[in-house]
Structures are given as C-alpha cells and as structure tokens.
Design a protein around this motif. Structure first.
Motif, short mmCIF file in Angstrom:
data_model
loop_
_atom_site.label_atom_id
_atom_site.label_comp_id
_atom_site.label_asym_id
_atom_site.label_seq_id
_atom_site.Cartn_x
_atom_site.Cartn_y
_atom_site.Cartn_z
N MET A 27 -40.46 -28.00 -46.44
CA MET A 27 -40.43 -29.10 -45.65
C MET A 27 -41.38 -30.05 -45.99
O MET A 27 -41.29 -31.46 -45.59
N GLU A 28 -42.74 -29.73 -46.07
CA GLU A 28 -43.91 -30.63 -46.40
C GLU A 28 -43.80 -31.15 -47.51
O GLU A 28 -44.18 -32.36 -47.85
N LYS A 29 -43.18 -30.51 -48.58
CA LYS A 29 -42.96 -31.17 -49.91
C LYS A 29 -41.63 -32.23 -49.99
O LYS A 29 -41.83 -33.45 -50.57
N ALA A 30 -40.93 -32.48 -48.95
CA ALA A 30 -40.02 -33.53 -48.67
C ALA A 30 -40.63 -34.67 -47.75
O ALA A 30 -39.85 -35.56 -47.60
N ARG A 31 -41.66 -34.40 -47.34
CA ARG A 31 -42.49 -35.44 -46.50
C ARG A 31 -42.55 -36.58 -47.44
O ARG A 31 -43.15 -36.42 -48.50
N ARG A 32 -42.15 -38.00 -46.92
CA ARG A 32 -42.23 -38.94 -47.67
C ARG A 32 -43.89 -39.68 -47.59
O ARG A 32 -44.48 -39.55 -46.75
N PRO A 33 -44.38 -40.26 -48.72
CA PRO A 33 -45.51 -40.90 -48.65
C PRO A 33 -45.45 -42.04 -47.55
O PRO A 33 -44.74 -42.72 -47.31
N GLY A 34 -46.61 -41.87 -46.85
CA GLY A 34 -46.96 -42.77 -45.73
C GLY A 34 -46.64 -42.17 -44.60
O GLY A 34 -47.00 -42.76 -43.31
N PHE A 35 -46.08 -41.09 -44.29
CA PHE A 35 -45.78 -40.22 -43.15
C PHE A 35 -46.37 -38.88 -43.03
O PHE A 35 -45.79 -37.98 -42.43
N GLU A 36 -47.61 -38.93 -43.79
CA GLU A 36 -48.53 -37.72 -43.82
C GLU A 36 -48.85 -37.39 -42.54
O GLU A 36 -49.06 -38.35 -41.56
N LYS A 37 -49.02 -35.92 -42.05
CA LYS A 37 -49.66 -35.58 -40.83
C LYS A 37 -51.38 -36.01 -40.85
O LYS A 37 -51.84 -35.98 -41.77
N HIS A 78 -38.77 -37.74 -43.67
CA HIS A 78 -38.58 -36.74 -44.86
C HIS A 78 -37.36 -37.22 -45.97
O HIS A 78 -36.55 -38.29 -45.44
N ASP A 79 -37.28 -36.76 -46.96
CA ASP A 79 -36.42 -37.17 -48.08
C ASP A 79 -36.02 -36.19 -48.85
O ASP A 79 -36.66 -35.22 -49.45
N VAL A 80 -34.68 -36.15 -49.13
CA VAL A 80 -34.06 -35.07 -50.23
C VAL A 80 -33.37 -36.30 -51.23
O VAL A 80 -32.39 -36.73 -50.78
N VAL A 81 -33.50 -35.86 -52.33
CA VAL A 81 -32.82 -36.82 -53.64
C VAL A 81 -31.95 -36.09 -54.25
O VAL A 81 -32.06 -34.71 -54.39
N PHE A 82 -30.80 -36.71 -54.39
CA PHE A 82 -29.78 -36.41 -55.27
C PHE A 82 -29.59 -37.05 -56.50
O PHE A 82 -29.46 -38.12 -56.44
N LYS A 83 -29.63 -36.55 -57.61
CA LYS A 83 -29.53 -37.15 -59.01
C LYS A 83 -28.50 -36.61 -59.63
O LYS A 83 -28.59 -35.77 -60.76
N THR A 84 -27.30 -36.96 -59.14
CA THR A 84 -25.74 -36.53 -59.66
C THR A 84 -25.15 -37.68 -60.51
O THR A 84 -24.12 -37.12 -61.20
N HIS A 85 -25.27 -38.93 -60.42
CA HIS A 85 -24.61 -39.80 -61.28
C HIS A 85 -25.55 -40.27 -62.14
O HIS A 85 -26.70 -39.98 -62.44
N ASP A 86 -24.75 -41.06 -63.23
CA ASP A 86 -25.48 -41.50 -64.23
C ASP A 86 -25.72 -43.33 -64.21
O ASP A 86 -26.62 -43.90 -65.11
N ARG A 87 -25.23 -43.79 -63.29
CA ARG A 87 -25.26 -45.21 -62.94
C ARG A 87 -25.29 -45.53 -61.70
O ARG A 87 -25.45 -44.58 -60.79
N ALA A 88 -25.42 -46.66 -61.24
CA ALA A 88 -25.51 -47.41 -59.84
C ALA A 88 -24.58 -46.59 -58.78
O ALA A 88 -23.64 -46.44 -59.15
N PHE A 418 -34.33 -38.04 -43.24
CA PHE A 418 -34.34 -37.46 -42.00
C PHE A 418 -35.49 -37.11 -41.41
O PHE A 418 -36.68 -37.04 -41.96
N SER A 419 -35.61 -36.50 -40.10
CA SER A 419 -36.70 -36.07 -39.51
C SER A 419 -36.46 -34.72 -38.93
O SER A 419 -35.31 -34.48 -38.40
N PRO A 420 -37.33 -33.80 -39.31
CA PRO A 420 -37.09 -32.27 -38.75
C PRO A 420 -37.06 -32.23 -37.25
O PRO A 420 -36.43 -31.36 -36.85
N ASN A 421 -37.62 -33.17 -36.66
CA ASN A 421 -37.41 -33.12 -35.23
C ASN A 421 -36.27 -33.79 -34.47
O ASN A 421 -35.57 -33.24 -33.39
N ASN A 422 -35.65 -34.77 -35.27
CA ASN A 422 -34.41 -35.46 -34.63
C ASN A 422 -33.23 -35.20 -35.52
O ASN A 422 -32.30 -35.56 -34.77
N SER A 423 -33.29 -34.62 -36.54
CA SER A 423 -32.02 -34.55 -37.27
C SER A 423 -31.62 -33.12 -37.39
O SER A 423 -32.29 -32.09 -36.80
N SER A 424 -30.25 -32.68 -37.70
CA SER A 424 -29.83 -31.73 -37.67
C SER A 424 -28.63 -31.29 -38.86
O SER A 424 -28.13 -32.54 -39.25
N LYS A 425 -28.68 -30.16 -39.29
CA LYS A 425 -27.96 -29.80 -40.39
C LYS A 425 -28.06 -30.83 -41.62
O LYS A 425 -29.25 -31.32 -41.72
#
Length: 575
Positions: A27-37, A78-88, A418-425
């Motif tokens: 979860m900490e690895k998914a934290r985005r830059p600028g939102f550090e504790k 927080h952020d989770v990245v999907f790299k499944t496409h080849d173009r935009a 997402f946010s671990p406190n406000n998001s679900s699933k």
C-alpha cells in the motif's frame, strides 16, 4: 546519507515475512508522490512547551496537510498502473458492481480486466479481442475504439463504438450479441436509410429503458436503437445545419443521454461540428430540438465531451476551442461559466469531461497529463494532480461504488487512483492480496494467472510430458486466440483455417483405400491429353457420333484452285 540509503536497502529481518507487513508495504508503494505521510516528532525537552505558538502552527499545518491529502474526498492519494495496451487509451468502462473493467485503445483492441483475479504481481488483462474482426475473414480490417460503456441496468451488455458505421453490443465476455445495420451510402435523404452511412463517433445507453441506446455519426444523424429490433434503427434524428450550405450536414461529435430535472423523463444532448449544442426529449418527439444553441463552441472545432449531471440540471461540454462550459437545462441560452482548458480533441477526439457521481465536481484531463477536478459552480480548479507527465490524459471516469478515479493516457497507461480510507474494492482489493507465487520457469508475459506450480489449472498433462510440452500447453490455455484447436481449426477468428499437408483430411479415407474400392479413381493421376489421344485411331475407324455423316454428307462442289494457277487467288480490291 550513505548509511541511510544502505539501511533502507538492506533487509531488516531474514526468513518468512509477516503478511501484514507485506500488505502495508504494498500500500505504501502505491502512494503517489506529493501525498507522503508527514510526521513531526516532538523533542523530549519540548514536550511540555505546549504554549509555543510557532510549534503549534507548524504541527497543525503538517498534520492538517496529511489529513487533507488523504481525506479530502478526492481519492487520489494512491495509484495502481495498468500497462495492457500498445497505444493511447481512448475509453474506459466499469460494470455497476465495479468487478470488471474494459478499456479501449487506438490499437484496435478491447482489454478485459477482472479485479478479483489480480494480485500486485499479476496486474494484466485476462482477455483481448478485436470487436471489428469477423470470424470468416482472414484479412479483416481493424479500427480504433471510440467508446465503451456498460449497460447501467445490467453488467452483462457492453456498447462498443468503433471507427465504423456499425456499433456493437457484446457480452461481458466479449461475444457479439447485437450489431447495428449499415445504411445505404448512396441515398441522399438520411431519413430513408436504415443505419449510419459513415463513421460513428459516440454512443450512450438510455437511462430509463434497458434495451435502447443512441449513436451519433458523421452523417449528421442521431439514431436510437432497440435490441429487439435488428433490421433498422427505432428512431432517427437528422441535424440540418445552416452553416453546411445546401447539403445541410454536419458531423455529430458527441452525444449524452441522462435524466431530466423532473426525474420521470430523460434528455438527449448532442454536439455538432458546426458548433451547435442541441437538446431533445428522451422519449420524443424528435422532429426538432426542444432547445438549441448555435454557437455553443467555435465552429469547425471538435466538441469531444458532453455529460449530464445526475439531477439533470447541468450540462458540461468540452470543446475543441480550448474551453469547458457549463449549461443550465432550464435556461438553455448561454453558458453559466466558461474556463480556458487546453483541448486534446485534435489528436484524440474521444477526450471526455464528466461529472462526479454526486455532481460535486467536474473531471477532465489535460494536455500535460494532469487530472483537473473543477468546482461545478465556478469551474475553478479544486485539485490539479499530475498523473502521466508529458503525456496527454485522454479519458477519465469516476466509479460511484468503488469511489475510485480511472484515467487513460496517450502513453497507453491506465491509472486507478484511490484512497485507502475512502475507496473500496477495485485497486484496494488488488493491493490487499499477497503476491502470487511463480515458478522459476514461468514467463509472466505469457500467462495471466498462476498457481503454485506455474501450470494452468485447466491444462491436462499426461505422465512423462516434457517441459516444452508443458510450456506449450500453458501458453495455449492462457491464450485462447493463439494456435490451433484439436480439430486443426484456428482459435483466432481472423486467421484462416490451415489445411493439412496431405490431400485428405483426417476424417477422409486414405488414398490406397479409394484406389482399391472406387472405380476409375486412378484416372486423377493420368494426363488428360494422353488419355484422349489413346482413342484417336478408334474414333477415325469406328466413329460413334459422326458415323451417319459418312452416307449423308454431300460432296464438295467448290473447285480447288492452287496458288500457282493464274497467279493465285486475287484479293478483292477495297473500294
């Protein structure tokens, strides 16, 4: 600094790690830059110094910033990245439950993602299809995906709009269930055609009727389709542009179908290339728009995004003239607010703008790759956060049940904010699982799901099977569109059937069996000319068909003159 870097690099303990620590690290690895504790520990000699104004201000500001970042109501920490496409990435759709996500791209494919089967080390699509490919064509054309949207009444139907005159409704597993009819392009009157005659640019489901959807095309028409009617569209709306001259046609660039302010009916809103913004009642009549603004945006600019608020009172549009405007459906004459926002519709005509689920904000991507969250009352930025710097942000979505923001970019990345406190699933459930075990010989690029042995659970392997056969079986089971089936047919509908090398299929008898049992079967190996010349002498001596002519044929009455007599036969002179 060197000791701290070494301390961070070296492990703190050996052996099996605590699962809770692993999940927290994910979860900490998914934290985005600028939102550090940010923590501010008080020194021992300053614990009693509570009356220090400067200390209190600093402490409040540091802790307040952290709380505001995580609990501000915008799930972007927080952020989770999907790299499944080849173009935009051009379109993103999630079902009502938020269990499955489908993304479309200019690489002409749809990617299916199931959150329940993902782990932090297996974030990938479990299926990829080309909706425009036909099963019986080996050289079918492919077209970019314009829009993908789930049916709001059911998560089993998906509307797919591609750069073709035909829209498709597929199942959640990618099977085509409905395909609109293509109109006659040689008819001048668009009211007489049964479908679109040119490219479809946008589409939307009806908010009140589960079996109906609307499509907007470059043939200057909106067409309402019913899944129970396959021969033609149910209703047709022809936009007659005054700026288009005698033809009266203007491309329809975007369409939205939402609830009306009354709540018992719906609104149909569309934008055209001539700058017009039009409204029709969702249930008709469709002879003329109930409200129209001719110069809503600059003519000949592509209005790529339209959305209607949940209460039906506001409309937001994103034009190719680098503006975002909000409109009141009850006073539809001039925009309420206008803000300058650089457009990406020239390169990516599907760039959208949307309302938040509770109409508390407006979301849009930017040219520099930032997510803009605007105040709907003033269109001032409430939050601007970079997602994909130096790459345009093309599409945004906000799922109300997951409370997560999904973005697609021109660099083929899909981000789940997402946010671990406000998001679900969704992304939270992915990071709440331990990484799946992998076999040392398992290739992560070839499989989408793994067990403890690295072999597919549905693969049937015989005892003594080699490692190459195991890898081939695993690869084929994970990629149902690659390779051949047991009968020799191609799993890929775009790939033609490859026949066997022998002249007979497996289901046909052998050549020796046919030569022994079938009469004259060996004649296929003979030369036809030689077979006919074999009967030449017999045909002259005992003709079968021309024997009667030997008695009835008259004698020749023409005199035969040689070329030497009288200098030969003279040719008739031309007059």
């Amino acid at each position: 600094m060197d000791e701290e870097a070494l301390r961070d690099f070296m492990p703190t303990a050996f052996g099996s790690s605590n699962p809770d620590d692993v999940l927290e690290a994910q979860m900490e690895k998914a934290r985005r830059p600028g939102f550090e504790k940010k923590f501010k520990a008080a020194a021992p000699d300053q614990e009693d110094d509570d009356d220090d104004d400067d200390g209190d201000d600093d402490s409040d500001s540091s802790s307040g910033d952290s709380d505001d970042m995580d609990d501000s109501g915008y799930p972007v920490s927080h952020d989770v990245v999907f790299k499944t496409h080849d173009r935009a990435v051009t379109s993103i759709a999630l079902d009502t439950a938020g269990a499955r996500m489908i993304t479309g791209s200019t690489d002409c494919t749809l990617k299916f993602h199931d959150f329940a089967s993902m782990a932090p080390n297996t974030i990938r699509a479990f299926k990829s299809i080309d909706p425009t490919a036909t099963k019986n064509s080996a050289t079918s054309e492919t077209h970019p995906i314009h829009q993908v949207s789930f049916n709001p009444f059911s998560g089993n139907q998906v509307l797919v709009v591609t750069a073709t005159p035909q829209a498709r409704v597929i199942s959640r597993d990618g099977e085509t269930e409905y395909e609109t009819v293509k109109g006659d392009m040689y008819l001048r009157d668009m009211n007489m055609t049964k479908g679109h005659v040119s490219e479809i640019t946008s589409g939307a489901w009806s908010p009140l009727i589960s079996d109906q959807f609307v499509t907007a095309g470059t043939d200057s028409t909106l067409r309402i389709w019913d899944l129970n009617l396959r021969s033609k569209q149910k209703e047709i709306i022809v936009h007659k542009s005054r700026q288009a001259g005698a033809a009266g046609r203007s491309r329809m660039t975007a369409v939205a179908w939402g609830n009306s302010p009354e709540g018992s009916s719906s609104l149909l809103v569309a934008a055209a290339l001539d700058g017009a913004l039009l409204i029709w009642p969702g249930q008709g009549p469709y002879h003329r728009p109930s409200a129209e603004v001719k110069d809503a945006h600059k003519p000949d600019t592509w209005t790529s995004g339209i959305d209607i608020s949940s209460d039906g009172r506001l409309i937001v549009t994103r034009g190719g003239d680098d503006t975002i405007k909000t409109w009141d459906t009850r006073k539809f004459k001039a925009p309420i607010n206008t803000v300058v926002h650089l457009s990406t519709s020239q390169q990516y005509p599907t760039s959208n703008v949307i309302f938040a689920p509770n109409t508390s904000a407006i979301l849009a991507g930017s040219q520099e790759g930032s997510l803009y969250i605007l105040n709907p009352a003033t269109l001032r930025p409430a939050l601007v956060t970079p997602v994909t710097p130096s790459s345009p942000l093309t599409v945004v979505q906000w799922h109300p049940k997951l409370n997560q923001i999904i973005t697609g970019s021109a660099n083929a990345e899909t981000h789940l904010l997402f946010s671990p406190n406000n998001s679900s699933k969704g992304a939270v459930s992915i990071l709440s699982r331990l990484p799946k075990r992998r076999h040392i010989d398992d290739d992560a690029t070839l499989t989408t799901d793994h067990d403890s042995l690295g072999v597919s659970g549905d693969a049937i392997l015989n005892p003594g099977t080699s490692s190459e056969a195991i890898q081939a079986s695993t690869y084929a089971s994970r990629h149902p569109t690659i390779g051949l089936t047991a009968s020799g047919k191609s799993r890929d509908p775009r790939r033609p059937h490859v026949p066997l090398q022998t002249p007979f299929s497996k289901s046909q008898p052998s050549e020796d069996h046919i030569n022994r049992r079938v009469a004259f079967s060996d004649m296929r190996n003979e030369d036809p000319r030689e077979a006919l010349l074999r009967y030449a002498d017999k045909a002259v001596q005992d003709p079968m068909f021309t024997k009667a002519w030997s008695k009835t044929q008259p004698k020749t009455v023409y005199q035969s003159i040689s070329d030497d007599e009288d200098g030969g036969v003279r040719k008739k002179r031309k007059t």
